[in-house]
Design a protein around this motif. Structure first.
Motif, mmCIF file in Angstrom:
data_model
loop_
_atom_site.group_PDB
_atom_site.id
_atom_site.type_symbol
_atom_site.label_atom_id
_atom_site.label_comp_id
_atom_site.label_asym_id
_atom_site.label_seq_id
_atom_site.Cartn_x
_atom_site.Cartn_y
_atom_site.Cartn_z
ATOM 1 N N ALA A 1 0.839 -1.199 0.000
ATOM 2 C CA ALA A 1 0.000 0.000 0.000
ATOM 3 C C ALA A 1 0.878 1.255 0.000
ATOM 4 C CB ALA A 1 -0.889 0.000 1.235
ATOM 5 N N PRO A 2 0.365 2.344 -0.577
ATOM 6 C CA PRO A 2 1.089 3.605 -0.449
ATOM 7 C C PRO A 2 1.140 4.064 1.003
ATOM 8 C CG PRO A 2 -1.073 3.944 -1.453
ATOM 9 C CD PRO A 2 -0.878 2.463 -1.346
ATOM 10 N N THR A 3 2.147 4.889 1.291
ATOM 11 C CA THR A 3 2.366 5.359 2.658
ATOM 12 C C THR A 3 2.684 6.846 2.616
ATOM 13 O OG1 THR A 3 3.693 4.975 4.663
ATOM 14 C CG2 THR A 3 4.831 4.743 2.570
ATOM 15 N N GLU A 4 2.442 7.548 3.723
ATOM 16 C CA GLU A 4 2.824 8.960 3.776
ATOM 17 C C GLU A 4 4.314 9.050 4.069
ATOM 18 O OE1 GLU A 4 0.211 11.961 5.735
ATOM 19 O OE2 GLU A 4 2.041 12.453 6.834
ATOM 20 N N VAL A 5 5.037 9.766 3.200
ATOM 21 C CA VAL A 5 6.481 9.950 3.362
ATOM 22 C C VAL A 5 6.753 11.438 3.499
ATOM 23 C CG1 VAL A 5 8.751 9.623 2.301
ATOM 24 C CG2 VAL A 5 6.999 7.883 1.993
ATOM 25 N N TRP A 6 7.686 11.785 4.382
ATOM 26 C CA TRP A 6 8.116 13.172 4.551
ATOM 27 C C TRP A 6 9.503 13.289 3.910
ATOM 28 C CZ3 TRP A 6 7.179 12.877 10.560
ATOM 29 C CH2 TRP A 6 5.816 12.619 10.786
ATOM 30 N N SER A 7 9.641 14.215 2.975
ATOM 31 C CA SER A 7 10.863 14.281 2.175
ATOM 32 C C SER A 7 11.432 15.689 2.104
ATOM 33 C CB SER A 7 10.562 13.803 0.749
ATOM 34 O OG SER A 7 10.073 12.491 0.733
ATOM 35 N N PHE A 8 12.686 15.756 1.650
ATOM 36 C CA PHE A 8 13.350 17.029 1.387
ATOM 37 C C PHE A 8 13.454 17.235 -0.124
ATOM 38 C CE2 PHE A 8 15.202 15.798 5.531
ATOM 39 C CZ PHE A 8 15.028 16.960 6.259
ATOM 40 N N ALA A 9 13.051 18.409 -0.606
ATOM 41 C CA ALA A 9 13.336 18.822 -1.983
ATOM 42 C C ALA A 9 14.626 19.634 -1.946
ATOM 43 C CB ALA A 9 12.202 19.676 -2.523
ATOM 44 N N VAL A 10 15.516 19.405 -2.896
ATOM 45 C CA VAL A 10 16.811 20.087 -2.919
ATOM 46 C C VAL A 10 16.934 20.868 -4.223
ATOM 47 C CG1 VAL A 10 19.313 19.775 -2.949
ATOM 48 C CG2 VAL A 10 17.894 18.353 -1.443
ATOM 49 N N ASN A 11 17.061 22.183 -4.120
ATOM 50 C CA ASN A 11 17.141 23.060 -5.305
ATOM 51 C C ASN A 11 16.084 22.687 -6.338
ATOM 52 O OD1 ASN A 11 19.100 24.679 -4.220
ATOM 53 N ND2 ASN A 11 20.821 23.592 -5.189
ATOM 54 N N GLY A 12 14.889 22.469 -5.860
ATOM 55 C CA GLY A 12 13.755 22.224 -6.755
ATOM 56 C C GLY A 12 13.557 20.780 -7.178
ATOM 57 N N VAL A 13 14.498 19.919 -6.816
ATOM 58 C CA VAL A 13 14.352 18.512 -7.220
ATOM 59 C C VAL A 13 13.558 17.751 -6.163
ATOM 60 C CG1 VAL A 13 15.553 16.376 -7.830
ATOM 61 C CG2 VAL A 13 16.518 18.599 -8.482
ATOM 62 N N GLU A 14 12.397 17.260 -6.575
ATOM 63 C CA GLU A 14 11.546 16.436 -5.710
ATOM 64 C C GLU A 14 11.518 15.038 -6.307
ATOM 65 O OE1 GLU A 14 7.688 18.296 -5.685
ATOM 66 O OE2 GLU A 14 8.527 20.269 -5.220
ATOM 67 N N HIS A 15 11.422 14.045 -5.457
ATOM 68 C CA HIS A 15 11.280 12.673 -5.959
ATOM 69 C C HIS A 15 9.909 12.161 -5.566
ATOM 70 C CE1 HIS A 15 15.248 12.291 -7.639
ATOM 71 N NE2 HIS A 15 15.799 12.723 -6.515
ATOM 72 N N ARG A 16 8.884 12.694 -6.223
ATOM 73 C CA ARG A 16 7.535 12.193 -5.971
ATOM 74 C C ARG A 16 7.400 10.850 -6.684
ATOM 75 N NH1 ARG A 16 4.259 16.062 -3.539
ATOM 76 N NH2 ARG A 16 5.225 18.121 -3.451
ATOM 77 N N GLY A 17 6.674 9.931 -6.051
ATOM 78 C CA GLY A 17 6.555 8.586 -6.617
ATOM 79 C C GLY A 17 7.558 7.607 -6.049
ATOM 80 N N THR A 18 8.462 8.095 -5.196
ATOM 81 C CA THR A 18 9.318 7.231 -4.386
ATOM 82 C C THR A 18 9.510 7.935 -3.035
ATOM 83 O OG1 THR A 18 11.461 8.235 -4.875
ATOM 84 C CG2 THR A 18 10.662 6.570 -6.436
ATOM 85 N N GLY A 19 10.279 7.307 -2.156
ATOM 86 C CA GLY A 19 10.494 7.880 -0.833
ATOM 87 C C GLY A 19 11.886 8.412 -0.588
ATOM 88 N N VAL A 20 12.620 8.749 -1.665
ATOM 89 C CA VAL A 20 13.999 9.205 -1.463
ATOM 90 C C VAL A 20 14.077 10.725 -1.593
ATOM 91 C CG1 VAL A 20 14.843 9.128 -3.868
ATOM 92 C CG2 VAL A 20 16.386 8.560 -1.969
ATOM 93 N N SER A 21 15.098 11.319 -0.988
ATOM 94 C CA SER A 21 15.381 12.748 -1.123
ATOM 95 C C SER A 21 16.682 12.928 -1.888
ATOM 96 C CB SER A 21 15.481 13.406 0.255
ATOM 97 O OG SER A 21 14.237 13.344 0.914
ATOM 98 N N GLN A 22 16.746 13.981 -2.689
ATOM 99 C CA GLN A 22 17.883 14.248 -3.572
ATOM 100 C C GLN A 22 19.163 14.499 -2.758
ATOM 101 O OE1 GLN A 22 18.112 13.955 -6.720
ATOM 102 N NE2 GLN A 22 19.550 15.435 -7.577
ATOM 103 N N PRO A 23 20.295 13.958 -3.220
ATOM 104 C CA PRO A 23 21.555 14.267 -2.529
ATOM 105 C C PRO A 23 22.036 15.689 -2.839
ATOM 106 C CG PRO A 23 21.993 12.871 -4.435
ATOM 107 C CD PRO A 23 20.488 13.027 -4.351
ATOM 108 N N MET A 24 22.857 16.227 -1.936
ATOM 109 C CA MET A 24 23.567 17.485 -2.196
ATOM 110 C C MET A 24 25.025 17.113 -2.472
ATOM 111 S SD MET A 24 22.130 19.752 0.992
ATOM 112 C CE MET A 24 20.601 19.203 1.761
ATOM 113 N N VAL A 25 25.654 17.829 -3.403
ATOM 114 C CA VAL A 25 27.045 17.528 -3.748
ATOM 115 C C VAL A 25 27.849 18.826 -3.722
ATOM 116 C CG1 VAL A 25 28.589 16.548 -5.488
ATOM 117 C CG2 VAL A 25 26.285 15.618 -5.233
#
Ligand SMILES: [Cu+2]
Length: 332
Positions: free
Chosen positions: A74-98
């Motif tokens: 089932a889908p779940t509520e995930v709390w994520s970080f967007a980094v410089n406008g990059v969002e990963h909707r449709g998964t539960g990961v947050s973008q890395p910073m380099v």
């Protein structure tokens, strides 16, 4: 005191509550008929470039969203970080910073910049690469607020970032983790650089927030690379035979160790938490630890990568690297 009483007191202290009912099985996708969720979108595992400019600026926003983290669950509520406008909707990961060793880094944290972010609670960001007064820099802010701080990235490595708002186990177990990669100044170029974040998910009722009791028991339903179980096995990462590959691996936990291994190769060189390795089969990453591994794939083929803790791998922590011309019929 009897042994039973001692055990009882101990387990009560450990769990923090009196609830001794069994942990709920993760609901399946069939049990989530009326829940709206984001369609799956494969995160690009290619390492992003550092931001342009002398000072490395990151606008970080928080979003609370409903997504699957495994195709059968089932889908779940995930709390994520967007980094410089990059969002990963449709998964539960947050973008890395380099960034690169020696860079000045500026962080602007917005906690839900607009209505689309659906933020309803206080959050914060704690970067392990930063040497700062945590009480100020990693402060918790209310929904809609903005907070800025800066630091010098003087130590190379693969560092964790995460929300540090209490209860921190709940915020990190609900998705609020990621990687900040500080490349050494003198890092030799390679043909391909990839990022991989290992992360656990503790699914509550369909479409609802993550299950805190499962987090306390360290019993994740899903352990995934880049936010979705087995996604790079279903949609492999294309590489070339003989090219030099560097994978930056972060074990964002929050609670399970990682034994990162690529089947069919040996890491020529690894750098984990400042320690250089040679001739390495598996890197050992405690929760919050990271590093990079360098290797070449000697033959055309399909090369799975996993956590070699197999009880964790079967929860979704595996993927595949495939070369351009894998032999026909050679299943991975
Ligand atoms: Cu948070």
């Amino acid at each position: 005191m009897t042994i039973g009483a001692v055990n009882g007191a101990f387990s009560k202290e450990q769990s923090g509550d009196d609830d001794t009912t069994a942990l709920a099985k993760a609901p399946t996708i069939e049990e989530a008929k009326d829940v709206k969720f984001e369609p799956y979108e494969r995160p690009d595992p290619t390492l992003p470039d550092p931001p342009k400019g002398k000072v490395k600026r990151f606008k970080v926003d928080v979003y609370e969203h409903v997504t699957q983290v495994a195709s059968h669950l089932a889908p779940t509520e995930v709390w994520s970080f967007a980094v410089n406008g990059v969002e990963h909707r449709g998964t539960g990961v947050s973008q890395p910073m380099v960034v690169t060793e020696g860079d000045k880094v500026e962080i602007e944290l917005r906690n839900g910049g607009d209505e689309r972010m659906q933020v309803r609670m206080p959050h914060s960001i704690d970067l392990h690469a930063a040497e700062v007064n945590p009480g100020e820099a990693f402060a918790t802010i209310a929904p809609g607020e903005t907070h800025r701080f800066s630091f010098d990235a003087d130590h190379p490595g693969v560092f964790m970032y995460h929300c540090a708002t209490e209860p921190v186990l709940h915020h990190t177990g609900a998705g609020m983790v990621g990687a900040i990669i500080v490349k050494p100044k003198d890092l030799a170029p390679v043909d391909r650089e990839l990022w991989m974040v290992q992360q656990e998910y503790y699914i509550g009722k369909p479409g609802e927030p993550a299950d805190m009791r499962k987090m306390q028991a360290k019993q994740p339903d899903v352990i995934a690379f880049n936010g979705y179980a087995d996604q790079y096995a279903e949609h492999p990462i294309e590489v070339k035979r003989g090219e030099r590959i560097r994978m930056y691996v972060m074990n964002a936990g929050p609670s399970i160790w990682s034994a990162f291994h690529v089947i069919g190769t040996v890491f020529d060189r690894t750098v984990v938490e400042g320690t250089v390795g040679r001739h390495v089969q598996t890197i050992n990453l405690a929760p919050s630890q990271g590093g990079w591994v360098e290797f070449t794939l000697a033959e055309e083929g399909t090369y799975p990568f996993v956590t070699h803790a197999f009880g964790d791998m079967v929860k979704g922590a595996k993927g595949v690297l495939v070369t351009e011309h894998p032999p026909k019929g050679a299943a991975h």
